[in-house]
Design a protein around this motif. Structure first.
Motif, PDB file in Angstrom:
ATOM      1  N   GLY A 132      40.185  93.328  -5.416  1.00  0.00           N
ATOM      2  CA  GLY A 132      39.935  94.174  -4.246  1.00  0.00           C
ATOM      3  C   GLY A 132      41.178  94.202  -3.358  1.00  0.00           C
ATOM      4  O   GLY A 132      42.254  93.726  -3.745  1.00  0.00           O
ATOM      5  N   TYR A 133      41.038  94.779  -2.144  1.00  0.00           N
ATOM      6  CA  TYR A 133      42.165  94.903  -1.213  1.00  0.00           C
ATOM      7  C   TYR A 133      41.710  94.500   0.181  1.00  0.00           C
ATOM      8  O   TYR A 133      40.532  94.668   0.544  1.00  0.00           O
ATOM      9  N   SER A 134      42.663  93.977   0.976  1.00  0.00           N
ATOM     10  CA  SER A 134      42.379  93.576   2.357  1.00  0.00           C
ATOM     11  C   SER A 134      43.619  93.817   3.215  1.00  0.00           C
ATOM     12  O   SER A 134      44.728  93.986   2.698  1.00  0.00           O
ATOM     13  N   GLN A 135      43.415  93.827   4.559  1.00  0.00           N
ATOM     14  CA  GLN A 135      44.517  93.979   5.499  1.00  0.00           C
ATOM     15  C   GLN A 135      45.235  92.641   5.627  1.00  0.00           C
ATOM     16  O   GLN A 135      44.603  91.593   5.789  1.00  0.00           O
ATOM     17  N   GLY A 136      46.574  92.661   5.582  1.00  0.00           N
ATOM     18  CA  GLY A 136      47.324  91.431   5.703  1.00  0.00           C
ATOM     19  C   GLY A 136      48.731  91.689   6.177  1.00  0.00           C
ATOM     20  O   GLY A 136      49.211  92.816   6.229  1.00  0.00           O
ATOM     21  N   ILE A 137      49.401  90.609   6.575  1.00  0.00           N
ATOM     22  CA  ILE A 137      50.780  90.672   7.056  1.00  0.00           C
ATOM     23  C   ILE A 137      51.644  89.856   6.111  1.00  0.00           C
ATOM     24  O   ILE A 137      51.302  88.720   5.756  1.00  0.00           O
ATOM     25  N   ILE A 138      52.791  90.430   5.733  1.00  0.00           N
ATOM     26  CA  ILE A 138      53.722  89.784   4.824  1.00  0.00           C
ATOM     27  C   ILE A 138      55.036  89.552   5.564  1.00  0.00           C
ATOM     28  O   ILE A 138      55.548  90.454   6.250  1.00  0.00           O
ATOM     29  N   VAL A 139      55.576  88.338   5.435  1.00  0.00           N
ATOM     30  CA  VAL A 139      56.876  88.031   6.016  1.00  0.00           C
ATOM     31  C   VAL A 139      57.781  87.514   4.912  1.00  0.00           C
ATOM     32  O   VAL A 139      57.302  86.981   3.899  1.00  0.00           O
ATOM     33  N   PRO A 140      59.102  87.655   5.076  1.00  0.00           N
ATOM     34  CA  PRO A 140      60.023  87.111   4.068  1.00  0.00           C
ATOM     35  C   PRO A 140      59.909  85.598   3.997  1.00  0.00           C
ATOM     36  O   PRO A 140      59.622  84.934   5.012  1.00  0.00           O
ATOM     37  N   PRO A 141      60.125  84.996   2.837  1.00  0.00           N
ATOM     38  CA  PRO A 141      60.053  83.527   2.721  1.00  0.00           C
ATOM     39  C   PRO A 141      61.030  82.815   3.647  1.00  0.00           C
ATOM     40  O   PRO A 141      60.757  81.695   4.093  1.00  0.00           O
ATOM     41  N   SER A 142      62.198  83.477   3.973  1.00  0.00           N
ATOM     42  CA  SER A 142      63.192  82.824   4.833  1.00  0.00           C
ATOM     43  C   SER A 142      62.715  82.664   6.266  1.00  0.00           C
ATOM     44  O   SER A 142      63.283  81.871   7.021  1.00  0.00           O
ATOM     45  N   ALA A 169      55.137  89.125  -4.487  1.00  0.00           N
ATOM     46  CA  ALA A 169      56.481  89.605  -4.803  1.00  0.00           C
ATOM     47  C   ALA A 169      57.218  90.056  -3.555  1.00  0.00           C
ATOM     48  O   ALA A 169      58.454  90.028  -3.501  1.00  0.00           O
ATOM     49  N   GLY A 170      56.482  90.476  -2.519  1.00  0.00           N
ATOM     50  CA  GLY A 170      57.132  90.966  -1.299  1.00  0.00           C
ATOM     51  C   GLY A 170      57.405  89.893  -0.280  1.00  0.00           C
ATOM     52  O   GLY A 170      58.155  90.113   0.677  1.00  0.00           O
ATOM     53  N   GLY A 171      56.809  88.703  -0.433  1.00  0.00           N
ATOM     54  CA  GLY A 171      57.022  87.649   0.538  1.00  0.00           C
ATOM     55  C   GLY A 171      55.833  86.726   0.591  1.00  0.00           C
ATOM     56  O   GLY A 171      55.137  86.514  -0.403  1.00  0.00           O
ATOM     57  N   VAL A 172      55.572  86.201   1.792  1.00  0.00           N
ATOM     58  CA  VAL A 172      54.497  85.234   1.999  1.00  0.00           C
ATOM     59  C   VAL A 172      53.433  85.875   2.866  1.00  0.00           C
ATOM     60  O   VAL A 172      53.732  86.495   3.899  1.00  0.00           O
ATOM     61  N   GLU A 173      52.181  85.730   2.438  1.00  0.00           N
ATOM     62  CA  GLU A 173      51.066  86.289   3.206  1.00  0.00           C
ATOM     63  C   GLU A 173      50.759  85.366   4.376  1.00  0.00           C
ATOM     64  O   GLU A 173      50.653  84.142   4.212  1.00  0.00           O
ATOM     65  N   ILE A 174      50.587  85.953   5.565  1.00  0.00           N
ATOM     66  CA  ILE A 174      50.235  85.216   6.771  1.00  0.00           C
ATOM     67  C   ILE A 174      48.783  85.526   7.104  1.00  0.00           C
ATOM     68  O   ILE A 174      48.434  86.682   7.394  1.00  0.00           O
ATOM     69  N   LEU A 175      47.979  84.474   7.053  1.00  0.00           N
ATOM     70  CA  LEU A 175      46.548  84.676   7.287  1.00  0.00           C
ATOM     71  C   LEU A 175      46.217  84.713   8.776  1.00  0.00           C
ATOM     72  O   LEU A 175      45.300  85.420   9.196  1.00  0.00           O
ATOM     73  N   ARG A 234      63.915  85.633  24.114  1.00  0.00           N
ATOM     74  CA  ARG A 234      63.884  84.211  23.815  1.00  0.00           C
ATOM     75  C   ARG A 234      63.022  83.952  22.580  1.00  0.00           C
ATOM     76  O   ARG A 234      61.987  84.598  22.379  1.00  0.00           O
ATOM     77  N   ALA A 235      63.487  82.995  21.764  1.00  0.00           N
ATOM     78  CA  ALA A 235      62.750  82.617  20.547  1.00  0.00           C
ATOM     79  C   ALA A 235      61.519  81.806  20.932  1.00  0.00           C
ATOM     80  O   ALA A 235      61.618  80.879  21.750  1.00  0.00           O
ATOM     81  N   ARG A 236      60.408  82.173  20.342  1.00  0.00           N
ATOM     82  CA  ARG A 236      59.170  81.428  20.608  1.00  0.00           C
ATOM     83  C   ARG A 236      58.603  80.928  19.285  1.00  0.00           C
ATOM     84  O   ARG A 236      58.381  81.700  18.351  1.00  0.00           O
ATOM     85  N   MET A 237      58.380  79.618  19.209  1.00  0.00           N
ATOM     86  CA  MET A 237      57.840  79.011  17.999  1.00  0.00           C
ATOM     87  C   MET A 237      56.354  79.321  17.909  1.00  0.00           C
ATOM     88  O   MET A 237      55.613  79.146  18.878  1.00  0.00           O
ATOM     89  N   GLN A 238      55.954  79.812  16.692  1.00  0.00           N
ATOM     90  CA  GLN A 238      54.566  80.221  16.514  1.00  0.00           C
ATOM     91  C   GLN A 238      54.007  79.549  15.244  1.00  0.00           C
ATOM     92  O   GLN A 238      54.566  79.687  14.154  1.00  0.00           O
ATOM     93  N   ALA A 239      52.921  78.821  15.429  1.00  0.00           N
ATOM     94  CA  ALA A 239      52.237  78.207  14.277  1.00  0.00           C
ATOM     95  C   ALA A 239      51.492  79.297  13.497  1.00  0.00           C
ATOM     96  O   ALA A 239      50.899  80.208  14.085  1.00  0.00           O
ATOM     97  N   ILE A 240      51.543  79.191  12.180  1.00  0.00           N
ATOM     98  CA  ILE A 240      50.890  80.197  11.317  1.00  0.00           C
ATOM     99  C   ILE A 240      50.079  79.491  10.225  1.00  0.00           C
ATOM    100  O   ILE A 240      50.240  78.291   9.973  1.00  0.00           O
ATOM    101  N   LYS A 241      49.238  80.291   9.583  1.00  0.00           N
ATOM    102  CA  LYS A 241      48.501  79.827   8.408  1.00  0.00           C
ATOM    103  C   LYS A 241      48.959  80.673   7.216  1.00  0.00           C
ATOM    104  O   LYS A 241      48.827  81.889   7.223  1.00  0.00           O
ATOM    105  N   VAL A 242      49.523  79.999   6.197  1.00  0.00           N
ATOM    106  CA  VAL A 242      50.124  80.693   5.057  1.00  0.00           C
ATOM    107  C   VAL A 242      49.075  80.909   3.978  1.00  0.00           C
ATOM    108  O   VAL A 242      48.255  80.029   3.685  1.00  0.00           O
ATOM    109  N   GLY A 243      49.140  82.121   3.382  1.00  0.00           N
ATOM    110  CA  GLY A 243      48.253  82.451   2.264  1.00  0.00           C
ATOM    111  C   GLY A 243      49.010  82.448   0.943  1.00  0.00           C
ATOM    112  O   GLY A 243      49.748  81.506   0.636  1.00  0.00           O
ATOM    113  N   ARG A 244      48.850  83.525   0.215  1.00  0.00           N
ATOM    114  CA  ARG A 244      49.465  83.608  -1.114  1.00  0.00           C
ATOM    115  C   ARG A 244      50.927  83.989  -1.022  1.00  0.00           C
ATOM    116  O   ARG A 244      51.382  84.574  -0.045  1.00  0.00           O
ATOM    117  N   LYS A 245      51.643  83.628  -2.088  1.00  0.00           N
ATOM    118  CA  LYS A 245      53.013  84.099  -2.261  1.00  0.00           C
ATOM    119  C   LYS A 245      52.982  85.326  -3.149  1.00  0.00           C
ATOM    120  O   LYS A 245      52.417  85.296  -4.236  1.00  0.00           O
TER     121      LYS A 245
END
Length: 491
Positions: free
Chosen positions: A410-420, A452-458, A439-450
Motif C-alpha cells: 500500500g501507500y502512505s504519506q511520509g517525509i524522506i531526508v538524505p542519510p547525511s 532508495a531516496g533516503g531515510v523515512e522520518i516517522l 539558527r540551527a535547532r536540534m530536533q529529535a526524530i523517529k526513523v523508519g525505513r531506509k
C-alpha cells in the motif's frame, strides 16, 4: 563582664578597617562581573557556519512488508537405498560435483548374485519343460491323425465286408471256388503220385528217409488245401449264414468304436495344448523371477539421479543401510530459491510472477527475484504461507544462506531526508533544522525505513521544514548558520 566590655572596646577600634575590606570586596566583584560580560560578548561574536539545507515535503511512500527465510536449491535429491545391506564402497565426498547416473555408493551383493543365478537356472528348466510340452503336442497330433485315418479305413472295410456277407456269394465267386477245388485236387493227385513213387524208392533204398519225409509233408499240405477248397466251395454254394452276418456286424461295431476312440484322442490333444500353456506360463514366471532378481541386484548400486554437488554424505564403508533412510544428498547447482514465510494478511498481495526485492547473506547482497511458488495451504499454528522466490544467478546465492524479501502492500504519506542529515546524539537520532534568525535547532526524530531516496522520518518533522544536510557534525543547537541555498529540493 569585664571581659565582654574589653572585647566591645577592641571591635570599635577596628571597625574602619573592616568597612574598608568590605568595600574592596564589592569593587572586586563588579570588576570580575565585567570581565565575564566581556567574555560572553566575545562568544556571541563567533562567525557563522556555512551549511546546506533542503526543504522537506510530505510525499506518497509505499508501505512494504518484509519476510525472511532460507536459500534452498530448486532441486535437492536425498538418495536412499531400496534394500538392506552393508556398504561396500563410497566413491564421493561432500562438495564433489557429480553427474546424473554417476555411481555414489555400492552395497554388498553376493546374496543377490546367487539369487539371480538361481532364477536363471529356473528359467532354463522352465524353458526346457515348455519345449518338451510343445513337442508332445506335435507328436500327439500326428498319432491322432494316423489313428483316425486307420480307424476310418477299418470301418469302411468292415462295412464292405458286412455288405458282401449280406449279399451272399456271386456266380464268379462260386466259379472261382470250384476252380480252386479243381486246382487243389490236381495238386493233391500229384502229391499222392509223388509220395507213392518215393515210398517204393525208399523201400529200395534209393532215397533217404529225409527225402521221403519231405514228400510226405508236401502230400499233407496238398491234402489240407484240397479240403479247404472243398469247404469254401461248399460255403459258396450254401450262401452266407446268420452267424457270419452277425460276425460281420460285430466287426463293423468294433470299427466304429475304434474310430470313436481315435476321435476321442483329440481331447488329449487339447489337454496337451493346455499343458503346454501351463509350461509357457511357467517360463513367463521364471522370466519375471529373473527380472526381479536382476532388479534387486541393480539396487546394490546407488547412482545420482541428478547432476549437482554432494551436500551430505551420511555413510561410510561397513555401515548397514536400510530402505528409505538417506545415505547421500545431492543438490542441483543451477538455480536457487529463497523460501520465506509471509503473514496471512500480506499473502494476498503476492502472486506467481511478482517481482520482489531480495537481500541475501550476511553481506546483504541485493537484487530482484521472481515469485515462483506460493503454498496453497498455510501453517495453522502461525497462519503464515510459504513463498518461494527464484533468485538471479548474479547474487551468487548458496544453500542455507539467510535471505529477506520485501514488497509493497500500500501507500502512505511520509517525509524522506538524505542519510547525511541524520546523526546520532547520545543514542538518539537527531537532525538540525533551520530555525528563526538562521539558527540551527536540534530536533529529535523517529526513523523508519531506509529507501532508495533516503531515510523515512516517522515523527519529528513537518512539511516545509528546512533540514541541514551538510556540516551537521560541527553544528550545535542555536548555532548561527549561513545557507548556501535555502530550498535545495531535489537532492
Amino acid at each position: 563582664m569585664i571581659g565582654e566590655q574589653k572585647g566591645m572596646s577592641r571591635l570599635r577600634k577596628h571597625w574602619p578597617i573592616l568597612a574598608a575590606v568590605a568595600l574592596a570586596a564589592v569593587i572586586l566583584g563588579f570588576v570580575l562581573r565585567g570581565r565575564h560580560t566581556g567574555t560572553d560578548a566575545k562568544t556571541e561574536a563567533v562567525p557563522e557556519i556555512v551549511a546546506t539545507a533542503v526543504t522537506v515535503r510530505a510525499s506518497q511512500m509505499p508501505e512494504e512488508v518484509s519476510a525472511s527465510g532460507t536459500v534452498r536449491p530448486i532441486v535437492e535429491s536425498k538418495i536412499a537405498p531400496k534394500i538392506m545391506s552393508n556398504v561396500a564402497a563410497v566413491y564421493v565426498r561432500e562438495g564433489d560435483h557429480v553427474r546424473a547416473g554417476q555411481v555414489l555408493v555400492r552395497l554388498e551383493s553376493r546374496d543377490l548374485q546367487a539369487q539371480l543365478a538361481q532364477a536363471q537356472a529356473g528359467l532354463s528348466a522352465a524353458a526346457a519343460g515348455s519345449g518338451r510340452a510343445y513337442t508332445a503336442i506335435d507328436l500327439q497330433k500326428a498319432q491322432t491323425s494316423t489313428s483316425i485315418a486307420s480307424a476310418e479305413a477299418g470301418l469302411r472295410a468292415a462295412r464292405e465286408q458286412l455288405s458282401l456277407v449280406k449279399a451272399g456269394p456271386r456266380r464268379q465267386q462260386r466259379a472261382q471256388a470250384h476252380l480252386a477245388v479243381a486246382q487243389a485236387e490236381a495238386q493233391f493227385r500229384n502229391a499222392e503220385t509223388e509220395l507213392n513213387r518215393y515210398k517204393r524208392l525208399y523201400e529200395e533204398d534209393v532215397v533217404p528217409k529225409q527225402r521221403l519225409d519231405s514228400v510226405q509233408t508236401s502230400y499233407d499240405i496238398a491234402k489240407a488245401q484240397l479240403e479247404s477248397a472243398r469247404e469254401q466251395a461248399s460255403l459258396t454254394e450254401e450262401g452266407s449264414r446268420t452267424q457270419e452276418i452277425q460276425t460281420a456286424e460285430q466287426q463293423v461295431r468294433q470299427a466304429e468304436e475304434a474310430l470313436r476312440m481315435a476321435k476321442a484322442s483329440v481331447v488329449q490333444n487339447r489337454m496337451s495344448v493346455s499343458n503346454a500353456k501351463v509350461a509357457a506360463s511357467q517360463v513367463s514366471q521364471a522370466r519375471a523371477a529373473v527380472a526381479y532378481a536382476r532388479t534387486q541386484l541393480g539396487y546394490s548400486v546407488i547412482a545420482s539421479p541428478i547432476s549437482g554437488v554432494v551436500s551430505q554424505r551420511l555413510v561410510d564403508p561397513g555401515d548397514t543401510v536400510s530402505p528409505g533412510i538417506p545415505v547421500m544428498a545431492v543438490q542441483a547447482d543451477s538455480n536457487y530459491r529463497l523460501e520465506v514465510t509471509v503473514p496471512e494478511s500480506s499473502a494476498k498481495n503476492v502472486f506467481v510472477g511478482k517481482r520482489v526485492s531480495v537481500s541475501i547473506g550476511a553481506d546483504s547482497r541485493t537484487g530482484e527475484g521472481t515469485v515462483a511458488v506460493i503454498s496453497p495451504a498455510g501453517d495453522p499454528a502461525s497462519h503464515k504461507f510459504i513463498v518461494k522466490v527464484e533468485l538471479p544467478a548474479a547474487l551468487g546465492a548458496r544453500s542455507g544462506e539467510f535471505g529477506r524479501i520485501s514488497f509493497p502492500v500500500g501507500y502512505s504519506q511520509g517525509i524522506i531526508v538524505p542519510p547525511s542529515a541524520v546523526h546520532d546524539e547520545g543514542g538518539l537520532p537527531m537532525v538540525f533544522i533551520v530555525g528563526e534568525q538562521s539558527r540551527a535547532r536540534m530536533q529529535a526524530i523517529k526513523v523508519g525505513r531506509k529507501t532508495a531516496g533516503g531515510v523515512e522520518i516517522l515523527s519529528g518533522l513537518e512539511d516545509g521544514d528546512r533540514v541541514i544536510v551538510s556540516n551537521s557534525g560541527v553544528l550545535e543547537d542555536g548555532a548561527k548558520v549561513r545557507l548556501s541555498f535555502s530550498k535545495g529540493e531535489g537532492w
